[in-house]
Design a protein around this motif. Structure first.
Motif, short mmCIF file in Angstrom:
data_model
loop_
_atom_site.label_atom_id
_atom_site.label_comp_id
_atom_site.label_asym_id
_atom_site.label_seq_id
_atom_site.Cartn_x
_atom_site.Cartn_y
_atom_site.Cartn_z
N ALA A 173 -5.54 7.20 37.71
CA ALA A 173 -6.02 6.59 36.47
C ALA A 173 -7.43 7.14 36.22
CB ALA A 173 -6.07 5.08 36.63
N PRO A 174 -7.80 7.39 34.97
CA PRO A 174 -9.15 7.93 34.72
C PRO A 174 -10.26 7.09 35.36
CG PRO A 174 -7.84 8.04 32.73
CD PRO A 174 -7.01 7.30 33.73
N GLY A 175 -10.10 5.77 35.37
CA GLY A 175 -11.13 4.88 35.92
C GLY A 175 -11.29 4.98 37.43
N GLU A 176 -10.36 5.68 38.09
CA GLU A 176 -10.46 5.87 39.55
C GLU A 176 -11.18 7.17 39.90
OE1 GLU A 176 -6.67 6.05 41.49
OE2 GLU A 176 -6.02 4.21 40.56
N ILE A 177 -11.72 7.84 38.87
CA ILE A 177 -12.41 9.11 39.12
C ILE A 177 -13.88 8.97 38.73
CG2 ILE A 177 -12.48 11.58 38.55
CD1 ILE A 177 -9.51 11.35 37.75
N VAL A 178 -14.77 9.43 39.61
CA VAL A 178 -16.20 9.43 39.31
C VAL A 178 -16.62 10.89 39.13
CG1 VAL A 178 -18.50 8.72 40.08
CG2 VAL A 178 -16.46 7.48 40.88
N PHE A 179 -17.13 11.20 37.94
CA PHE A 179 -17.52 12.59 37.66
C PHE A 179 -19.03 12.72 37.78
CE2 PHE A 179 -18.39 15.95 34.26
CZ PHE A 179 -18.11 17.01 35.12
N LEU A 180 -19.48 13.70 38.56
CA LEU A 180 -20.91 13.97 38.77
C LEU A 180 -21.27 15.27 38.06
CD1 LEU A 180 -21.05 13.46 42.67
CD2 LEU A 180 -21.04 11.72 40.87
N SER A 181 -22.26 15.22 37.19
CA SER A 181 -22.70 16.44 36.50
C SER A 181 -24.15 16.30 36.08
CB SER A 181 -21.83 16.69 35.27
OG SER A 181 -22.31 17.82 34.56
N ASP B 25 -19.22 18.70 39.48
CA ASP B 25 -19.66 19.94 38.88
C ASP B 25 -20.39 20.75 39.98
OD1 ASP B 25 -20.84 21.68 36.79
OD2 ASP B 25 -22.67 20.60 37.24
N ILE B 26 -20.69 22.01 39.70
CA ILE B 26 -21.42 22.81 40.70
C ILE B 26 -22.87 23.07 40.24
CG2 ILE B 26 -21.54 25.05 41.87
CD1 ILE B 26 -18.47 25.16 41.81
N GLU B 27 -23.03 23.92 39.22
CA GLU B 27 -24.38 24.38 38.83
C GLU B 27 -25.23 23.20 38.36
OE1 GLU B 27 -24.39 27.02 35.49
OE2 GLU B 27 -26.56 27.25 35.51
N GLY B 28 -26.34 22.98 39.03
CA GLY B 28 -27.24 21.87 38.68
C GLY B 28 -26.80 20.56 39.30
N THR B 29 -25.70 20.58 40.07
CA THR B 29 -25.17 19.35 40.65
C THR B 29 -25.09 19.48 42.18
OG1 THR B 29 -23.99 18.85 38.62
CG2 THR B 29 -23.24 17.70 40.60
N THR B 30 -24.20 20.35 42.68
CA THR B 30 -24.19 20.58 44.14
C THR B 30 -25.14 21.72 44.51
OG1 THR B 30 -22.37 22.19 44.01
CG2 THR B 30 -21.77 19.88 44.40
N SER B 31 -25.38 22.63 43.54
CA SER B 31 -26.17 23.84 43.83
C SER B 31 -27.14 24.08 42.68
CB SER B 31 -25.24 25.05 43.98
OG SER B 31 -24.32 24.81 45.02
N SER B 32 -28.19 24.85 42.97
CA SER B 32 -29.25 24.98 41.98
C SER B 32 -28.83 25.85 40.79
CB SER B 32 -30.50 25.60 42.61
OG SER B 32 -30.21 26.92 43.01
N ILE B 33 -29.41 25.54 39.64
CA ILE B 33 -29.21 26.37 38.44
C ILE B 33 -29.75 27.77 38.75
CG2 ILE B 33 -29.96 26.71 36.05
CD1 ILE B 33 -29.89 23.66 35.71
N ASP C 282 -28.67 17.19 50.37
CA ASP C 282 -28.14 15.84 50.10
C ASP C 282 -26.67 15.93 49.67
OD1 ASP C 282 -29.94 16.80 47.63
OD2 ASP C 282 -28.19 15.76 46.85
N ALA C 283 -26.35 16.98 48.92
CA ALA C 283 -24.95 17.14 48.47
C ALA C 283 -24.06 17.45 49.67
CB ALA C 283 -24.86 18.24 47.42
#
Ligand SMILES: CSCCC(=O)C(=O)COP(=O)(O)O
Ligand SMILES: [Mg+2]
Length: 234
Positions: A175-183, A9-17, A106-107
């Protein structure tokens, strides 16, 4: 073995809200009247203005469409038409250097490291794909576009719907299990987990003064910045 793909994700994850709420949204809000006046006959703009009018019950004047869109910005609505138009407006802001996109250090560091270690990287944000590419092409730490192999916006579905993540996995041929979602949003992580993705809650103090631990994290692994994310299974 294929390394897990990291979907961020971007907002609040790689970059500030605050960059999104205090810089990007007001810029689009202020520029909307002139943008609609100047581009309302451009087919790429018209299709989205018509989508707003339809949602508003039918034919509307440009003034009503602008007011509707400004209202949606104030409510932080993640409507695909609004997001597409915002992306077009932000293009002027980036190209005329009115702003650059801050990426948390850090991102920036971990995205480069994961890419170097062989992890594929992709983005899923409510911001349009065009807006995502502008942002990562104009960051305060340089051009991050070469790191990413795919970009997804709400044209694949909304971020709180599990079907969107199944769709993304299919498009990535993973496969879905091969993806790590960051948010930073637990409801998005819940939807991703329901679709079988691995998840990490990014819980930054700059964006969320109150830590989201225990029940507030809905059982998702939690990291206060990207250096706490472990993309490889233990
Ligand atoms: C692509 S930058 C603008 C982000 C944006 O418009 C937005 O609504 C943020 O949504 P996200 O899904 O990145 O939290
Ligand atoms: Mg977010």
């Amino acid at each position: 073995m294929t390394k897990p793909l990291i979907l961020t994700d971007i907002e609040g994850t790689t970059s500030s809200i605050s960059f999104v709420k205090d810089v990007l949204f007001p810029y689009a809000r202020d520029a909307l009247p002139d943008f609609v006046r100047d581009h309302h006959d451009d087919p790429d703009v018209r299709r989205w203005l018509d989508a707003v009018a339809i949602e508003n019950g039918g034919i509307c004047t440009d003034e009503v469409i602008v007011e509707t869109l400004q209202g949606w910005i104030d409510q932080d609505r993640k409507h695909t038409a609004l997001k597409a138009l915002q992306g077009m407006i932000w293009q002027d802001g980036y190209l005329s250097a009115d702003f650059v996109a801050p990426v948390y250090p850090d991102a920036a560091r971990m995205l480069k490291r994961w890419h170097g270690d062989g992890h594929a990287l992709a983005v899923y944000s409510s911001g349009s794909v065009a807006a995502q590419k502008l942002l990562f092409g104009h960051t305060d730490a340089g051009d991050f576009l070469p790191l990413f192999s795919a970009f997804f916006d709400t044209e694949v579905g909304h971020k709180r719907d599990a079907a969107s993540y199944r769709n993304i996995a299919q498009r990535l041929d993973r496969a879905p299990g091969e993806i790590v979602f960051l948010s930073d949003v637990v409801e998005e992580l819940d939807a991703a987990r329901e679709a079988g993705l691995r998840t990490v809650l990014i819980d930054r103090r700059e964006d969320y003064p109150q830590p989201r631990t225990g029940e507030a994290a809905h059982g998702h692994p939690r990291a206060e910045d990207f250096s706490g994310v472990r993309p490889d299974p233990a």
